[in-house]
Motif scaffolding. Sequence first.
Motif: not given
Length: 110
Positions: A48-59
Amino acid sequence: MCSLLRSSREFKECVEAADGNEAVLKSLELNPRLIILAVSMPVLDGLSAAKKIKEALPMVPVLMFTADASPELSEIAQSVGAQGIVRKTELSEVLLQAVDALLAGETFFP
């Protein structure tokens, strides 16, 4: 894990988080080159943390580590945006290899 990363020529700084929420907050604050998350984390799990992080920092590449790197878990990790997964039992043998792969824009899945 931090001492292993610091042994590499590229990593001088390693920041740790106590739980998934803290990992998300620190990621947004620091905008790191790479994020490594445990699948099992308190408060907010690593996926869940990875999903949130990737939404904000996709690169920013995300590497997961876990006791169980089953094909199903690898699929789930990929679906939330992680680019790799490493088993805890193999951490010392493959961590730097996985990190190098992710920083080169590749993936690392068993």
